[in-house]
Design a protein around this motif. Structure first.
Motif, mmCIF file in Angstrom:
data_model
loop_
_atom_site.group_PDB
_atom_site.id
_atom_site.type_symbol
_atom_site.label_atom_id
_atom_site.label_comp_id
_atom_site.label_asym_id
_atom_site.label_seq_id
_atom_site.Cartn_x
_atom_site.Cartn_y
_atom_site.Cartn_z
ATOM 1 N N UNK A 93 0.673 -0.756 0.089
ATOM 2 C CA UNK A 93 0.110 -0.300 -0.047
ATOM 3 C C UNK A 93 0.923 0.921 -0.420
ATOM 4 N N UNK A 94 0.493 2.211 -0.809
ATOM 5 C CA UNK A 94 1.550 3.077 -1.314
ATOM 6 C C UNK A 94 -0.195 4.352 -0.727
ATOM 7 N N UNK A 120 1.144 -5.805 -7.139
ATOM 8 C CA UNK A 120 0.046 -5.707 -6.368
ATOM 9 C C UNK A 120 0.108 -3.892 -5.899
ATOM 10 N N UNK A 121 0.550 -3.124 -6.243
ATOM 11 C CA UNK A 121 -0.195 -1.086 -5.290
ATOM 12 C C UNK A 121 -1.408 -0.491 -4.813
ATOM 13 N N UNK A 122 -1.491 -0.538 -4.442
ATOM 14 C CA UNK A 122 -2.837 0.042 -4.190
ATOM 15 C C UNK A 122 -1.827 0.866 -3.190
ATOM 16 N N UNK A 123 -3.650 2.230 -3.934
ATOM 17 C CA UNK A 123 -3.063 3.715 -3.661
ATOM 18 C C UNK A 123 -3.900 4.028 -2.436
ATOM 19 N N UNK A 136 2.624 5.426 9.878
ATOM 20 C CA UNK A 136 2.988 5.326 10.806
ATOM 21 C C UNK A 136 2.226 3.848 11.908
ATOM 22 N N UNK A 137 0.718 3.840 11.598
ATOM 23 C CA UNK A 137 0.257 3.162 11.812
ATOM 24 C C UNK A 137 0.065 1.815 11.274
ATOM 25 N N UNK A 138 0.729 1.385 10.136
ATOM 26 C CA UNK A 138 0.540 0.594 9.835
ATOM 27 C C UNK A 138 -0.506 0.338 8.085
ATOM 28 N N UNK A 139 -1.326 1.160 7.875
ATOM 29 C CA UNK A 139 -2.208 1.570 6.850
ATOM 30 C C UNK A 139 -1.732 0.871 5.164
ATOM 31 N N UNK A 140 -0.461 1.851 5.697
ATOM 32 C CA UNK A 140 0.534 1.650 4.301
ATOM 33 C C UNK A 140 2.063 1.162 4.793
ATOM 34 N N UNK A 141 2.984 0.908 3.785
ATOM 35 C CA UNK A 141 4.019 0.545 3.701
ATOM 36 C C UNK A 141 4.527 1.206 2.922
ATOM 37 N N UNK A 142 4.213 2.132 2.588
ATOM 38 C CA UNK A 142 5.567 3.207 1.576
ATOM 39 C C UNK A 142 4.824 4.420 1.520
ATOM 40 N N UNK A 255 10.568 19.364 -0.556
ATOM 41 C CA UNK A 255 10.998 18.804 -0.954
ATOM 42 C C UNK A 255 9.771 17.194 -0.351
ATOM 43 N N UNK A 256 9.774 16.607 -2.069
ATOM 44 C CA UNK A 256 8.414 14.754 -1.648
ATOM 45 C C UNK A 256 9.901 13.710 -1.604
ATOM 46 N N UNK A 257 9.766 13.464 -0.820
ATOM 47 C CA UNK A 257 10.459 12.770 -0.408
ATOM 48 C C UNK A 257 9.883 10.852 -0.148
ATOM 49 N N UNK A 258 10.098 10.168 -0.483
ATOM 50 C CA UNK A 258 9.485 9.024 0.136
ATOM 51 C C UNK A 258 9.825 8.398 0.266
ATOM 52 N N UNK A 259 9.047 7.212 2.027
ATOM 53 C CA UNK A 259 9.206 6.724 3.296
ATOM 54 C C UNK A 259 8.407 5.866 3.332
ATOM 55 N N UNK A 260 9.153 5.155 4.226
ATOM 56 C CA UNK A 260 9.144 3.606 4.772
ATOM 57 C C UNK A 260 9.689 3.288 6.107
ATOM 58 N N UNK A 261 8.898 2.204 6.824
ATOM 59 C CA UNK A 261 9.500 1.611 8.351
ATOM 60 C C UNK A 261 10.705 1.450 8.233
ATOM 61 N N UNK A 262 11.946 2.266 9.191
ATOM 62 C CA UNK A 262 12.948 1.220 9.131
ATOM 63 C C UNK A 262 13.759 0.283 9.566
#
Length: 279
Positions: A93-94, A120-123, A136-142, A255-262
């Motif tokens: 999920x993005x 598959x990527x869900x937007x 942060x709460x896990x509804x998205x992966x990135x 600045x646009x960044x792509x972020x994900x949990x470490x």
């Protein structure tokens, strides 16, 4: 420490009132008070300064509040991601802000779909500031986030691009003919107040501007001559001719960044990040 104790403490620390915290948690006040006392004894630290009239956080309490929120977010995120993995194995999920990054998002999804191991990527289209929370709460992966507006603390990130900002005005406004303006000129335009976006709890801050929830509402109000706004210059791509844009020279760059949990070990997330950096 148990997650139950952390939830109790966070409720008291946020409400700064044992009665309201107990009501929020759905428990009686005496066991809540005893639980906080036990937590303080175990930690060997006073977390709350109590008087007959008030409750205040100590320095140790402020530290635990910050850490407890992060820990509880991680626990909730682990549960949500596990449930999503069971329901839809392999997909990711993005999260991105609705109305932002349209061109970048399309290029990213097309380029990633062409990868041999693409999943598959869900937007998940989010409201203002929501994409950080759902990551942060896990509804998205990135997520696609925007500095300085979104908090990227605690995430791994890659910068994707930086842009200036423009002021959005009704077409025909006197400033619309200018090659550029400065923040002081657009901070308080007569008759064009800055709109008010909702807080996390759904309420609106006080102020003279109209209440808005999404970019469609915002641009329509601007076109009608009821508001103005400063936004990243990439917003120009989806505006109609009844809204004009003028560069704001001294507005902070975005600045646009792509972020994900470490702690993410997802190959699909890693592949998506690499594709984002490439495109």
């Amino acid at each position: 420490m148990e997650t139950r104790e952390l939830r109790y403490f966070v409720a008291v620390a946020e409400e700064l009132h044992f009665g309201r915290a107990a009501q929020r948690l759905g428990i009686a006040q005496p066991p809540l008070s005893r639980a906080i006392h036990r937590l303080e004894r175990r930690l060997g630290a006073t977390l709350l300064e109590r008087t007959s009239r008030s409750v205040a956080l100590t320095e140790a309490g402020r530290v635990l509040l910050r850490e407890a929120r992060a820990a509880l977010h991680a626990v909730d995120a682990a549960e949500r991601r596990t449930r999503r993995a069971a329901a839809s194995p392999g997909g990711i999920v993005l999260a991105t802000k609705a109305g932002a990054n349209g061109e970048l998002l399309a290029k990213l999804l097309d380029a990633y779909a062409a990868e041999p191991d693409a999943v598959p990527v869900e937007v998940l289209l989010s409201g203002i500031g929501e994409q950080e929370r759902v990551l942060r709460d896990g509804r998205a992966d990135v997520a696609l986030l925007h500095r300085p507006f979104d908090d990227t603390a605690g995430f791994d990130i890659e910068d994707l691009g930086t842009e200036g900002q423009v002021v959005l005005l009704p077409a025909g406004h006197p400033l619309a003919a200018r090659p550029h303006v400065r923040m002081a000129e657009v901070a308080d335009l007569p008759g064009l107040p800055v709109p008010r976006w909702p807080n996390l709890d759904g309420t609106y801050p006080d102020g003279p501007g109209p209440e808005v929830r999404d970019h469609t509402q915002l641009t329509q109000l601007i076109a009608l001559g009821r508001a103005s706004a400063v936004a990243p210059e990439s917003c120009r791509s989806h505006l109609h001719t009844d809204v004009a844009t003028v560069p704001v020279l001294d507005a902070p760059p975005v600045t646009t960044v792509i972020a994900w949990p470490p702690h993410s070990r997802s190959k699909a997330v890693a592949d998506l990040v690499r594709t984002a950096v490439r495109v």
